[in-house]
Design an enzyme around this catalytic site. Structure first.
Site, PDB file in Angstrom:
ATOM      1  N   THR A 126       0.818  -1.229   0.000  1.00  0.00           N
ATOM      2  CA  THR A 126       0.000   0.000   0.000  1.00  0.00           C
ATOM      3  C   THR A 126       0.846   1.270   0.000  1.00  0.00           C
ATOM      4  OG1 THR A 126      -0.103   0.118   2.405  1.00  0.00           O
ATOM      5  CG2 THR A 126      -1.826  -1.157   1.303  1.00  0.00           C
ATOM      6  N   SER A 185      -5.330   2.327   5.611  1.00  0.00           N
ATOM      7  CA  SER A 185      -5.030   1.207   4.719  1.00  0.00           C
ATOM      8  C   SER A 185      -5.021  -0.123   5.464  1.00  0.00           C
ATOM      9  CB  SER A 185      -3.660   1.430   4.087  1.00  0.00           C
ATOM     10  OG  SER A 185      -2.676   1.532   5.111  1.00  0.00           O
ATOM     11  N   SER A 199      -2.454  -3.178   4.692  1.00  0.00           N
ATOM     12  CA  SER A 199      -1.063  -2.903   5.054  1.00  0.00           C
ATOM     13  C   SER A 199      -0.626  -3.784   6.224  1.00  0.00           C
ATOM     14  CB  SER A 199      -0.869  -1.426   5.379  1.00  0.00           C
ATOM     15  OG  SER A 199      -1.754  -1.023   6.393  1.00  0.00           O
ATOM     16  N   ALA A 232       4.305   4.458  10.304  1.00  0.00           N
ATOM     17  CA  ALA A 232       2.902   4.716  10.016  1.00  0.00           C
ATOM     18  C   ALA A 232       2.186   5.368  11.196  1.00  0.00           C
ATOM     19  CB  ALA A 232       2.203   3.411   9.648  1.00  0.00           C
ATOM     20  N   LEU A 240      17.358  -1.045   4.688  1.00  0.00           N
ATOM     21  CA  LEU A 240      18.390  -1.452   5.650  1.00  0.00           C
ATOM     22  C   LEU A 240      18.250  -2.917   6.039  1.00  0.00           C
ATOM     23  CD1 LEU A 240      18.409   1.616   8.093  1.00  0.00           C
ATOM     24  CD2 LEU A 240      19.933   1.164   6.172  1.00  0.00           C
ATOM     25  N   GLY A 241      17.062  -3.468   5.909  1.00  0.00           N
ATOM     26  CA  GLY A 241      16.854  -4.849   6.314  1.00  0.00           C
ATOM     27  C   GLY A 241      15.377  -5.157   6.368  1.00  0.00           C
ATOM     28  N   VAL A 242      15.082  -6.335   6.947  1.00  0.00           N
ATOM     29  CA  VAL A 242      13.691  -6.781   7.002  1.00  0.00           C
ATOM     30  C   VAL A 242      13.227  -6.841   8.451  1.00  0.00           C
ATOM     31  CG1 VAL A 242      12.053  -8.550   6.280  1.00  0.00           C
ATOM     32  CG2 VAL A 242      14.204  -8.262   5.033  1.00  0.00           C
ATOM     33  N   TYR A 301      -3.972  16.771   5.619  1.00  0.00           N
ATOM     34  CA  TYR A 301      -4.082  15.810   4.536  1.00  0.00           C
ATOM     35  C   TYR A 301      -4.802  16.465   3.369  1.00  0.00           C
ATOM     36  CZ  TYR A 301      -4.428  10.931   2.976  1.00  0.00           C
ATOM     37  OH  TYR A 301      -4.282   9.748   2.312  1.00  0.00           O
TER      38      TYR A 301
END
Ligand SMILES: Cc1cc2nc3c(=O)[nH]c(=O)nc-3n(C[C@H](O)[C@H](O)[C@H](O)COP(=O)(O)OP(=O)(O)OC[C@H]3O[C@@H](n4cnc5c(N)ncnc54)[C@H](O)[C@@H]3O)c2cc1C
Lengths: 771, 619
Positions: free
Chosen positions: B177, B242, B246, B256, B309-311, B516
């Site tokens: 998303t 989302s 998400s 988020a 940078l990584g997971v 927004y």
């Protein structure tokens, strides 16, 4: 004006091929209806020494083609005109006086309708789309409660130890002194009164209607700043009058304190939108806060267009004054701090055929104490309402969007995100931009000034101080007119009349300064006949000449660039002068003339190139292999142009000379003096030299010129400044000063006075010419 | 520099419930638009707008006013359609770059993978305007060459290890998303690109009611997380709009923000622990404590890392008991300004309900147009509203008024007390309570708008949202100036129809707010709408920054906002961020080139929509 983009290769003098740029063409094109016949009299008539090799056909070619585009504005030739029935008056010489080029006369309708009706009619004004309606009182309340003012009040309390009530009282007093009280009732009375006065004073008040329409369409979208030129008290009355006439919201106007003193007039102005700003308020925090907030809240809410004079004060010389930045900075800050989406700045040029205050100005320049300005002084004295002040031209220039203006500067407005907006100040970059913009605006004002015939008469007369025969005057003025319009000036010249008629009318219109004798000699009236007391003759005739200068000065900005080149050409002792050398001189002169004339900062190279282009294309200056051929290039053009500026160079030289003779104190350092004293001494020196007959330019008696010279010298490092007990003192820097003097004496003939023999300490300067 | 890999692999845990979104996403989701395939806005045979399917409150209803609203506000003409290209076939997808030795080693691990072109395409993009437009009108120059579905932390460790060994690029994929182009493959990447789809790592590993935490795998998507926790009587309360799609890992990687952050906090407030697999090894803290002073917080490298940078593999999150009571509400203000002032005051008194949002007049009107035909659940409300107008709002100008929507959560009495307080404050700013339904519908708007954009696409509309955070004192002017700028830029670029521009304040904080914007326009007569849109949005962002706003409140930097990062964090800041990247991933294995990586201009040419030079802004 339509831009005629048209690039041609033209063969001018002999072997030289020149490329005509659009800029030059636009200038040709601007030759308006007023010089239909200009190309019939070639410059050859006034050549000196026959060295000029210039083909006037080039000019004719362009004028013709541009004329075709302007059929509406030019007088159609008989043969070109069809004779059908829709032509009402078959007179090609008939020119509408109400409608003139892009100008229209506002008074015309007023002369044919009731003033009462006019002042009571319904006004349907446009307002800014984000405006929340507020009364003058609401605005004041807002200011008192604003963060900025609160912050300043706290600071002042901290620093002074005064209690809150006391500081608030001071704040309120400042605000009360400042704030306007715009009221429609008063406006209507005012309009009634104003239109009557205007009709009395002027024949016609011309305005470019297109400019009005532009302002009207922008008013809804963005806050507006009006920036008129300032040559007369009447400027802001005229502005308000225009806005009333065209159903636009009346501007609020930053006025100088001098007006406030006038009883009725001060009240009237305040109630019709004037607010009063002290001339200088240094680091008075409270005043700054109130002033800034007062301006800004009106801009942010778009209550009214805000009007102010970027020159700071009325120009006593009819030359534009160097801009002041404070007001503009305060007014534009809301954009940089993102309080408004944009601000539109409208330069306005107001040109007078004859200036109401001409005599007042002349005496001011000479230093005769300024009579206190009073309503009666302004309107009753000298039976002003019986006098005829000719025409006024008001030109609302192209509005400038500060957003667009700052795009190229790549400004980062987010720098203001790190502190509350009422505390942070503008960045250096922004200040730089505002400086540039200020100059730009003054240049825009100049560009749309309307040149009256008398300006040219004055210029010619000042180079023929003994008088000139009308026939020659006609020839010279026509020549000058052509040069002016080639350089982009708009000249107000009634095409339906013969040049001689125009000149006669113009001279009689200024009958207090010039006259035509029985044998058609035109000359300056040296003695003012109205003066009876036994005043200093030098000063009274000086005043007469300064009045003439006032009109000549209308032309100066047009020629200053070319003149700065002409000066070095004319004074060059060698056979050739390298372009680079010439440019060096140009830069020197620009720095020197930088206060007296307006140059766009950072644009010197371009200005130089442009001026060179003009000189080589239309003024017979010859360049071969990057060298100016002096003999060939010294001609009527260069001579006339450089002579126009002689008085300034001479004046500066006198200032230098005066500084040079300042006495040395105990420690071998010259004794510092306040600038006012120095200028006065320099004036005394001028007077002495004039009495001795060393030269004839009485313009050097002007304190304004002396002061500008002093400021320039300061900027060039020839003078230094000290602050002593809050006051400025100045003293020369001998080395730099001598260099400048040497340079100057190359450019202008200076009297030969031995260096050590002047004593400026005594009131009257004594020169012991030992040699 | 040689990468030292010291990742220890373990076996994976047992299977859990399967995720709501299947591995083959195309079976449930649209391939070229937002959300479920069965749910979309259509113009039905009566020429009215209807929402299909059964999932949502609006499903199966027509909205009689919506068509006219679209025609009047944004210049839609039902006869002028721009349908999307029919489908994407293998021929439209670039041929995959294959690193054979990597693939061989990968197969040996037994971890699920696919090079099916649909699978790859689905993971090639997020939901920015230009990505969706490419799907509808063009094709991608570069998409992932392989999709891999790890099922646990250890799988991820293995994949990262192999990728490092074979110099293969990994782009983590959560719910897809992203609205910052973070998922897009750099067009000039010549190595093999693997999309690491975390969707099968969707287990809640444990729930700890002593400390009120839950330990979850990062691929779990919002709706599953809340649904499964609810069964046990808990929630996290993290509800980004989302949340249906998400993922937890995505939230961490983008920092988020959920709608109800006033009670539950944003993701950074909710996180207790993160497990993070980098090319250098696993990075995590050794404890799960409420607060720690251990130098700069390593969680803050992981949060907002945008896949470079990584997971994120596992996360311990705070949980709360399910609220007893949930209540919508709304307040009408005479204008936007008084609304903002009221929100500011509520924030100051720290009594904001779970959610409070202020819609400007344009959005209020839009909400109105979304009213379904009468005879539905909304009918009572419609009547109520009408009456409400005539009686109470008389004196309010329907063309200036603004509406705040509210969501209260908590114990019954708490909610009642909170309501009282909020409405009291509102009344000081001229606000009038305007009913629960009005509020509920406001929230619905934010969910349906993503679906609605797809309808717009069919009728020459390009639209997108963007957001920012801003200090309170600049909030109003920011809204005004950004709108003004947008209007002006549209005019400048010859857009012939009035654009639709609207904003709302969606979050309140002590020191500022989140704003927004929706911005869309009818591009008939314009040859390159996406480019024009992007140019204008960039102008708007410049304006935002000039107004004291930020680069982003929660969407992140990705690729489309990279150019503002230097200005945002400064040279030193940017250098520091780059140093972290350089240390953790010197070979750029996590090579999506988001955020601080690379030059903003490098990744511009990722999509292939016919382009024509368009003038840069002169404003
Ligand atoms: C209609 C709509 C409404 C939205 N509303 C909100 C909202 O209210 N609040 C909000 O904050 N955002 C919102 N977003 C933006 C988006 O939903 C968030 O950025 C979300 O956090 C992305 O999660 P995802 O799982 O979809 O991640 P993806 O889109 O798959 O990926 C986003 C980025 O995170 C990286 N990533 C994903 N998973 C991992 C992982 N496990 N480890 C490391 N990196 C990873 C990806 O590589 C990519 O760079 C909205 C988007 C849409 C389209």
């Amino acid at each position: 004006m339509k831009s005629l983009i048209f690039r041609g290769r033209l063969f001018l003098t002999g072997l030289h091929t020149y490329r005509f740029t659009a800029a030059v063409l636009t200038r040709c094109e601007r030759t308006n209806r007023s010089h239909g016949e200009q190309h019939d009299c070639c410059p050859q008539t006034s050549l000196t020494g026959g060295t000029l090799e210039f083909d006037p056909r080039a000019l004719i070619y362009f004028s013709r083609s541009s004329r075709l585009l302007h059929t509406s504005a030019t007088t159609p030739k008989m043969s070109e005109q069809s004779r059908n029935s829709w032509i009402k008056k078959d007179d090609p010489k008939l020119v509408s006086a109400k409608q003139k080029d892009f100008f229209v006369d506002m008074l015309d309708d007023r002369r044919h309708a009731s003033d009462f009706h006019y002042s009571t009619r319904v006004r349907d004004v446009t307002t800014y789309k984000y405006n929340k309606p507020r009364s003058p009182k609401d605005i004041k309340d807002h200011v008192m409660q604003s963060d900025r003012v609160k912050y300043a009040v706290e600071k002042v309390m901290e620093e002074s130890g005064l209690p809150l009530e006391e500081v608030m009282k001071q704040t309120q007093a400042i605000l009360d002194e400042m704030a306007h009280n715009l009221r429609i009732g008063v406006i209507r009375c005012f309009a009634f009164f104003l239109v009557k006065v205007m009709k009395k004073l002027f024949q016609r008040i011309y305005i470019n209607e297109e400019g009005v329409q532009k302002v009207r369409s922008l008013l809804k979208e963005y806050p507006i700043l009006l920036m008129p030129s300032h040559r007369s008290y009447l400027d802001f009355l005229l502005m308000s009058y225009v806005f009333y006439e065209f159903d636009l919201p009346l501007p609020v106007i930053a006025a100088a304190m001098d007006f406030m003193g006038m009883r009725f007039f001060g009240w009237l102005l305040r109630n019709s939108g004037a607010f009063y700003i002290r001339r200088s308020f240094g680091d008075d925090m409270l005043y700054w806060a109130v002033f800034t907030e007062y301006i800004q809240t009106q801009i942010c809410n778009g209550d009214s267009p805000v009007e102010f004079f970027v020159e700071g004060t009325r120009s006593r010389t009819s030359k534009s004054y160097a801009p002041k930045f404070g007001m503009l900075s305060a007014a534009l800050e809301p954009y940089f701090k993102a309080q408004v989406p944009d601000i539109m700045i409208v330069p306005v040029s107001i040109s007078y055929d004859k200036i109401l205050e001409e005599k007042l100005y002349a005496y001011e320049l000479l230093g005769v104490p300024k009579p206190k300005e009073s309503a009666s002084g302004l309107f009753k004295a000298r039976n002003i309402l019986k006098e005829d002040f000719g025409n006024v031209h008001i030109y609302l220039g192209e509005p400038v969007s500060i957003r667009q203006y700052s795009v190229t500067g790549n400004l980062d407005r987010s720098v203001h995100s790190l502190a509350p907006r009422y505390i942070v100040s503008l960045s250096d970059q922004e200040q730089h931009l505002i400086r540039h913009l200020s100059y730009d605006m003054v240049i825009q004002q100049q560009k749309h000034m309307v040149i009256s015939p008398f300006a040219m008469i004055a210029a010619v007369l000042l180079q023929n101080r003994e008088g000139i025969h009308l026939r020659n005057l006609v020839r010279e003025v026509e020549w000058l007119k052509r040069q002016s319009s080639n350089l982009g000036a708009y000249i107000d010249w009634p095409v339906s009349e013969t040049p001689e008629t125009v000149l006669r009318a113009s001279v009689s219109h200024h009958g207090n300064i010039v006259q035509i004798t029985a044998d058609d000699m035109v000359e300056l009236i040296v003695e003012d006949p109205t003066i009876t007391s036994n005043q200093d003759k030098l000063m009274t005739s000086g005043a007469q000449q300064l009045m003439l200068c006032l009109y000549k000065n209308q032309l100066m900005h047009i020629f200053v660039d070319v003149a700065m080149i002409a000066i070095s050409i004319n004074s060059c002792a060698q056979d050739t002068l390298h372009i680079e050398e010439l440019k060096k001189h140009y830069k020197f002169l620009e720095r020197l003339l930088n206060i007296d004339f307006i140059f766009l900062p950072g644009n010197t190279d371009k200005d130089f190139e442009q001026a060179m282009l003009v000189l080589t294309h239309t003024c017979g200056v010859v360049v071969e292999n990057s060298h100016v051929q002096i003999r060939k290039s010294t001609n009527k053009y260069t001579t006339f142009f450089s002579q126009m500026f002689d008085p300034f160079l001479l004046g500066y030289w006198i200032m230098c000379r005066c500084l040079k003779s300042m006495q040395t104190g105990a420690h071998g350092k010259p004794l510092a003096k306040p600038p006012k004293v120095i200028t006065k001494e320099a004036q005394n020196l001028s007077a002495t030299l004039l009495r001795m007959g060393a030269f004839k330019h009485m313009e050097v008696l002007s304190l304004d010129m002396m002061n500008n010279g002093l400021q320039s010298l300061y900027h060039m490092g020839a003078v230094q400044k000290d602050k002593r007990e809050g006051n400025t003192y100045m003293y020369p820097n001998e080395v730099v000063l001598s260099q400048i003097m040497d340079e100057l004496s190359k450019f202008v003939d200076v009297p030969n006075i031995p260096a050590t023999s002047i004593n400026v300490e005594t009131k009257t300067v004594v020169i012991n010419a030992k040699l | 520099m040689e990468t030292k890999i010291n990742i220890e692999a373990r076996e994976c845990g047992a299977e859990n419930d399967p995720p709501t979104i299947p591995k083959r996403r195309q079976e449930l989701l649209k391939w070229n638009g937002w959300g479920y395939s069965d749910s979309k806005f259509i113009v039905n045979k009566d020429k009215h707008v209807e929402f299909t399917g059964e999932r949502y409150q609006l499903s199966g209803h027509t909205m009689p006013q919506l068509r006219d609203w679209m025609m009047n506000t944004i210049g839609i003409n039902l006869d002028h359609r721009t349908p999307a290209q029919p489908s994407f076939t293998a021929a439209d997808t670039p041929t995959p770059i294959k690193n054979e030795s990597f693939i061989m080693d990968m197969r040996r691990t037994g971890i699920s993978l696919s090079d099916d072109c649909q699978d790859r395409l689905f993971r090639a993009h997020g939901h920015t305007l230009h990505e969706i437009f490419v799907l509808r009108e063009g094709r991608f120059d570069r998409i992932p060459d392989l999709v891999i579905w790890p099922t646990c932390h250890n799988d991820v460790v293995k994949i990262v290890e192999l990728a490092c060994r074979h110099n293969v690029v990994i782009i983590p994929f959560g719910g897809g998303t992203s609205v910052s182009s973070a998922l897009e493959c750099p067009a000039n990447e010549t190595r093999m690109i693997v999309s690491l789809d975390t969707s099968q790592m969707n287990k809640i590993l444990w729930v700890d009611d002593k400390n009120m935490t839950a330990h979850c795998e990062a691929g779990i998507i919002g709706q599953d997380l809340e649904r499964w926790l609810a069964k046990k009587g808990f929630c996290t309360g993290h509800e980004p709009d989302s949340m249906e799609f998400s993922s937890l890992g995505g939230w961490v990687a983008t920092r988020a923000s959920g709608m109800k952050k006033n009670i539950y906090g944003n993701i950074e407030d909710l996180i207790v622990h993160i497990k993070f697999v980098t090319p250098l090894g696993v990075m995590e803290k050794n404890c799960q404590v409420p607060r720690i002073s251990s130098g700069p917080d390593i969680h803050h490298f992981m949060m907002g890392s945008e896949g470079i940078l990584g997971v994120v593999t596992e996360v311990t999150m705070k949980i709360r008991p399910l609220p007893e009571c949930k209540k919508y509400g709304s307040i009408v203000f005479p204008d936007f300004e008084s609304g903002v002032k009221c929100l500011r005051e509520i924030a100051k008194q720290r009594c904001a309900p779970a959610s409070i949002r202020l819609m400007d007049n344009e959005q209020f009107q839009f909400g109105h147009a979304l009213k379904p035909e009468s005879g539905t659940i909304f009918s009572s409300f419609v009547d109520g509203l009408k009456k409400f107008y005539i009686t109470k709002i008389k004196g309010f100008d329907p063309h200036t008024l603004a509406v705040a929507t509210l969501l209260f959560e908590g114990k019954k009495q708490e909610v009642a007390a909170m309501e009282k307080r909020v409405y009291e404050i509102a009344s000081k700013f001229g606000g009038l309570a305007a009913g629960a339904e009005n509020g509920e519908r406001g929230y619905m708007l934010t969910f349906v708008i993503a679906y609605l954009r797809d309808l717009g696409f069919d009728y020459y509309i390009v639209a997108e949202s963007f957001e920012t955070s801003v200090p309170w004192d600049r909030c109003l002017e920011l809204c005004k100036n950004v709108k003004d700028r947008l209007h002006r830029e549209c005019k400048e670029r010859g857009i012939q129809f009035p654009p639709y521009i609207t904003c709302r304040v969606t979050q309140t904080y002590d020191a500022g707010a989140c704003v927004y914007f929706y911005f869309g326009f009818n591009y008939r007569g314009i040859s390159n709408p996406v480019q024009v849109y992007e140019d204008i949005e960039n102008c708007a962002r410049e304006e935002i920054l000039a107004n004291g706003g930020s680069i982003s409140h929660h969407h992140g930097v990705g690729k489309i906002r990279k150019r503002y990062l230097r200005q945002t964090v400064g040279d030193v800041g940017l250098g520091t961020l780059r140093a972290i990247k350089e240390y953790l991933d010197p070979h750029n294995i996590f090579g999506a080139n988001n955020c601080m990586v690379g030059d903003p201009e490098d990744d511009r040419k990722v999509h292939n929509v016919p382009k024509k030079a368009f003038p840069q802004s002169k404003l």
